[in-house]
Design an enzyme around this catalytic site. Structure first.
Site, mmCIF file in Angstrom:
data_model
loop_
_atom_site.group_PDB
_atom_site.id
_atom_site.type_symbol
_atom_site.label_atom_id
_atom_site.label_comp_id
_atom_site.label_asym_id
_atom_site.label_seq_id
_atom_site.Cartn_x
_atom_site.Cartn_y
_atom_site.Cartn_z
ATOM 1 C CB SER A 109 -0.937 0.011 1.209
ATOM 2 O OG SER A 109 -1.955 -0.952 1.061
ATOM 3 C CE1 TYR A 133 -4.114 -1.273 -4.615
ATOM 4 C CE2 TYR A 133 -5.045 -3.450 -4.211
ATOM 5 C CZ TYR A 133 -4.518 -2.266 -3.735
ATOM 6 O OH TYR A 133 -4.385 -2.068 -2.383
ATOM 7 C CE1 TYR A 161 -4.936 2.464 4.207
ATOM 8 C CE2 TYR A 161 -3.277 1.437 5.610
ATOM 9 C CZ TYR A 161 -3.776 1.734 4.357
ATOM 10 O OH TYR A 161 -3.120 1.292 3.245
#
Length: 596
Positions: free
Chosen positions: A65, A190, A242
């Site tokens: 990520s 992705y 996050y």
């Protein structure tokens, strides 16, 4: 880079943080579960390309990520900001990275840092098919890292085989119209992006590229535009970790992005990038050691972006006026008298980064000036923001309406120089103002002959001395651009009286470069020593800037004056001493201005 105090800081920090054994490696992707949990590396990259590293900073791992902000940057670069915002929001969620949280009614993901938003963002990168999309993203990540990156195919297969949650998210977004491409194609792009191999050193350089307004500090490549970086860092700051983003910002004060592969990239805008790698993750999916190391670095090195700072360097490095302002042209006494009495020129030497704050102050300073000319010297200016350009352009126009002319010297933006008085140096700008003052005073133009008796070095000479001097001089007529010869059959020249035109000293061998490489110049009515002439080496020499006439004394003639004409010699040396004293007084005035 090894050695030095920064390396010592990283080494000590690594030794302290490596003892932390909390957390576990990611289990939901089989290939990630096999990673050695004891690996730990950390690196810092400066904006001039120096990288400090400690521990396992060169051990490869998959970016996961951490790739998301860089893919976001590529999507904006390729498709534009509005295209991104139409497909993905920029609101923090407070939810985990893989939460099934979409905007009600549209299915739009809340931001590009969560998995749902990242899948849509990757699909936005300009490409004709999934293969081209993957190539564009991996090549873009490579540009950020400053080297060619590879993809771990085994991790890619493992991710695709276990991508049920991401696949469900993609189908949900596809059904609501938020994802415009085939689900499997989107997942292929992705997951390949996430399976790209990097090191902590790479993440530091990638962070430094964002910190450097999109320019890679090692390769110099402008990967994305500065405006794109501004949007990316804004989302990294609010969403990068996050549901830990708020506390992260509170404790470290730097935009960042974490990944389940154990990496974190950190950006301190305008200063540096940090990269860490340790696969032990906390319950929120962030590297335990990476978070601890970045928090410690922020405290030890004072990196918090909100930390109180001392005042920045003033935008005006120096203000010169009156007797402190002079060009590099040596002028005769009659012209110097006119200029010293005028006090009509102000020079503002500027420095640093000129944004709104600096431009607002500068416009006030410009409006307060009562002189006829204001010279803005940008030789020490690093960058001029568009808002500063607009404010300065408006102020220049307003001053022109009051009869005050603004002259620009140095590397100003094109938008400011168009239609403006622009010069390559402050000396050139000041010289143009001086010429106008001299012309208004009714003094002779430089191309008009000035008799020997009117030369500064001949002040106070008797008629007999002038006759003797004239008889000993050699007259030379020079065309524009023609260099002054070193001598003639009678020997090398020792002293040159300029009786017409302007003689410039330049450092370039090519006469065509005389204007750009001029060191100083002398106008009619002054004199110059021939020590400036170095015809064989190309070191500073004398060249006629416009058609000129000089009367030259050879070394032998000067010896004869000293031996046979004591009165003439005494007057010459007295006037030469006075000229040196005048130069000293001007230099002293400039030094006083510099010390303030």
């Amino acid at each position: 880079m090894s050695g030095g105090p920064v390396s010592d800081v990283l080494t000590r920090l690594h030794s302290k943080v490596v003892t932390q054994t909390d957390g576990d490696v990611a289990q939901y992707i089989p290939e990630l579960a096999r990673v050695d949990p004891n690996l730990f590396g950390i690196a810092i990259s400066t904006l001039d390309g120096v990288v400090y590293a400690a521990g396992d900073a060169d051990h490869p791992f998959t970016i996961q990520s951490v790739s998301k902000p860089f893919a976001m940057a590529l999507a904006i670069e390729d498709r534009g900001l509005e295209a991104l915002l139409a497909a993905v929001g920029v609101e923090p969620t407070g939810d985990p990275f893989n939460a099934v949280t979409l905007e009600e009614g549209t299915g739009r993901p809340l931001n590009p840092m969560v998995n749902a938003g990242a899948i849509v963002t990757s699909a936005l990168v300009a490409c004709a098919d999934p293969e081209q999309g993957s190539e564009r993203i991996v090549s873009g990540l490579s540009a950020f890292a400053g080297r060619e990156l590879d993809v771990d195919e085994s991790v890619l297969r493992s991710e695709l085989e276990t991508a049920d949650r991401n696949r469900a998210l993609a189908y949900l977004m596809r059904s609501m119209g938020a994802l415009q491409v085939d689900v499997e194609d989107a997942l292929q792009v992705y997951c390949r992006q996430c399976a790209t191999l990097v090191t902590a050193r790479d993440l530091a350089v990638m962070g430094a590229t964002l910190a450097n307004a999109g320019r890679n500090p090692i390769t110099g490549q402008q990967v994305v535009q500065p405006e794109v970086v501004m949007y990316v860092l804004s989302v990294m700051l609010t969403c990068g970790l996050y549901d830990f983003s708020g506390e992260w910002m509170f404790r470290t004060g730097m935009p960042a992005k974490s990944g389940v592969g154990g990496g974190i990239t950190v950006v301190l805008p305008g200063e540096l990038g940090i990269g860490t790698f340790s696969p032990r993750l906390d319950h929120q999916g962030n590297s335990v050691r990476g978070v601890a190391a970045c928090e410690a670095l922020s405290h030890q090195l004072g990196l918090h972006v909100m930390r109180p700072r001392g005042p920045a360097a003033p935008v005006v490095h120096r203000r010169l006026h009156g007797s402190q302002v002079r060009s590099r042209r040596g002028r005769p006494a009659r012209e110097r008298a006119v200029l010293s009495a005028a006090d009509a020129i102000v020079v503002l030497e500027l420095q640093g980064h000129i944004a709104f704050k600096e431009a607002e102050l500068l416009t006030r300073l410009m409006e307060e000036q009562t002189s006829r000319w204001v010279v803005l010297d940008a030789a020490r200016v690093d960058h001029v923001e568009p808002v500063a350009e607009r404010l300065l352009r408006a102020t220049i126009g307003q001053l022109a309406g009051r009869g005050v002319t603004v002259l620009l010297s140095g590397p100003w933006p094109t938008s400011l120089t168009t239609g403006s008085n622009i010069f390559t140096s402050t000396s050139r700008a000041v010289e143009s103002c001086e010429d106008m003052l001299v012309d208004e005073a009714g003094l002779p133009d430089p191309d008009e002959p000035v008799p020997l008796k009117a030369n500064d070095l001949c002040a106070g000479m008797s008629a007999d001395d002038l006759t003797q001097l004239d008889a000993l001089c050699v007259t030379l007529d020079l065309d524009q651009g023609e260099p002054v010869p070193a001598g003639d059959a009678g020997g090398e020249f020792a002293l040159l009286f300029v009786t017409r035109g302007i003689i410039g000293m330049q450092s370039a061998i090519d006469a065509e470069a005389a204007v750009e490489d001029q060191i100083t110049s002398r106008a009619a009515g002054t004199a110059v020593s021939s020590t400036a002439i170095e015809p064989t080496t190309g070191v500073p020499r004398l060249v006629a800037q416009i058609p000129a006439t000089i009367m030259a004394l050879t070394g032998g003639a000067l010896d004869k004056i000293q031996r046979d004409h004591s009165s003439l010699a005494a007057t010459l040396y007295r006037n030469a001493a006075a000229a040196v004293a005048a130069e000293y007084r001007w230099s002293a005035a400039e030094n006083v201005a510099m010390s303030r």
